[in-house]
Each structure stands twice: as structure tokens, then as C-alpha cells.
Design an enzyme around this catalytic site. Sequence first.
Site, PDB file in Angstrom:
ATOM      1  CB  SER A   1      -0.827   0.184   1.327  1.00 24.30           C
ATOM      2  OG  SER A   1      -0.201   0.370   2.495  1.00 24.30           O
ATOM      3  CE  LYS A   2       0.212   8.593  -0.131  1.00 18.91           C
ATOM      4  NZ  LYS A   2      -1.009   9.536   0.039  1.00 18.91           N
TER       5      LYS A   2
END
Length: 325
Positions: free
Chosen positions: A237-238
Amino acid sequence: MSASAYIGRFAPSPTGPLHFGSLVAALGSCLEARAQGGRWLLRMEDVDEPRCSPQAAGDILRTLESCGFEWDGAVLVQSARKERYRDLLERLKREGLAYPCACTRKELADSALAPDGAAIYPGTCRNGLPLGKRARAWRLRVGGSTACFDDAVQGRLCQDLAREVGDFVLLRADGYFAYQLAVVADDADQGVTHVVRGADLLDSTPRQIFIQRCLGLPVPHYAHLPVAVNAAGEKLSKQTLAAAVDRRDPAPALFAAMHFLGQESPPDTRRITTADFWAWARAAWRLDRVPHRRTLAAILAAPASGNADRQPDGGVGEPAGGARQ
Ligand code: GLU
């Protein structure tokens, strides 16, 4: 059902660029829709506006295009649909199913946690707001309901909503609608018949089915693909700084995503273009080859040839069997 009645979709949240984990969901949902002769829709899930940006949405669209994805129709954008979500919430209020909640995060800090980390609501405001308190959020009354479904990849899953989730939020204290309500409204309005997405949403599905039941909406078929995790077992994910898919040369990531999803590799991927990739992938795709696991270690580079090694046991995550009943 006839093949052409199939409607699938990919619904990224534009919180950052498209990374390998989201590419897997895009590819699996697209190939399954095409294999069934169906339509494949694209939706920008920016309902959580403070975490999303139009730049990230544009970036995701450009990356999908450069990967050769072709979606049907216009992109549906959640932030433009708040009126629809409000209407549905009003209906649930009128039917006495949604109720106002004055509890702060701090007041719920001692509650047990649901699988997604949210507090299992102890029911403080269920029978009315405490005197002098103001509504902050709106919650859905789950009563004694259990929601079960048969996932095409992960098997059967049942959730006792009262015990495992509690009355959950439909409208947040900050005024934004909850993802659970938005996704149900959108899937219904877009006529989605089959949801293929990451298994990080497996535990949300019973809540979505419960909302569908409350609103008399059809329940789609679900297939939850393994989620790509890094060496530390964290979802890409980010937040975990997952690398963006390379727009200039997306073929290696596309092949790696096929490999990740348990599909057979072509004999030699070295000089293959994205057009070649799609011709091969559409013929090769089989949902029944997807590993029955909730998580799998991400394979960040495509195998150079068909004999290239898949990791010995295919991953680090817990077996999906944990979710079965
Ligand atoms: N927007 C969600 C995400 O990016 C996916 C929601 C869904 O597919 O239902 O994780």
C-alpha cells in the site's frame, strides 16, 4: 445465468499510484469478466475524500491505460454520488435501522476490535442518544444477524455481525459516508453481478451483504483474490511504500500479476508487448487456478521464462482456510 449478464468491476481508492497489489485486483477482475463474456466497469472510490486526491485518480487511470486495460462505459466517481448515499441513509433512518451515535473514538477505546481494527460497538446509543449528547455519526443496527456467503476463491464465510462487528458506521463523524454504504450503493446502481477484489475486503463482505438485505438490493457473487504482501507480511500500500507500476514498461508487472494469481506462465516473456500479453492472458486465465489464500508474498519481477521459480510454498500469509466455516 447467460454469459452476457455478467458485470464485473475494479474499484481502486485513489490514495496513491497503482501498485502491484491493486494491479492484481484489476487484472483478476478484468480477465474473469472477459472470460465470462461480461462487462468490466471502473469506479474511483474516493468516498474517503480526505485520503484521496484527483491527482492519484488521474495517475491510476493513466497507468491502467498504459497497461492496456479497456473498461466499459464512463468511470463512476464516488465523490459525485453523495446525494444517492444520503437517500439510502434516509431510507434506513425511516425504517428505524439507522440510528444516531454520539460516541467519540475515545469513549470506544476500551471496546474489542473487529477484524478491520474498528471498535465493536457496545451499543451505547442504540436506544437513543444519552441526554445532552449530539449525533456525531449514524450507525446501522445489526440485531442478531449472521451473514454468510460462498466465496468463489476463499470458500464459505459466515460472520455473526453483533458479536464480530457490532452496529457499524454508515455516516462518519467527519460528515463523509462510510465505504460500506457507498460500495453497496454503487455495486447495485451499476448492476454489478460479480465482485472480484482483494481478500483484505473479505471481512467487510458480510456487512455489505447485510446492507444489501436491509435495502432489498441483489447480492452479487464474490471472489476474493489473495492480497500481495511484502517480506514483513504487510499488505502492499501507500503506507508500506509499495512501488508504482512502471507506466513505460508495464509488461513485467502484468506477467508477475498473472504468476501471482497462479496462472501458467508463457514459455518466454522477454520481448512481449502489452498487446501480446492481453492476447495470451485472455486465453490463459482460469479463476480456479487462483491460490485459496488470503495473502501471498508479492512477486515484484516477472519470471524471465516459463520455468522461472515460484516461491517454494507460494507465500507467507495465513491460509485462506482460516476464513472457512
Ligand atoms: N476501494 C477499495 C480498495 O481500493 C476496493 C473496494 C472494492 O473492490 O469493493 O481497496
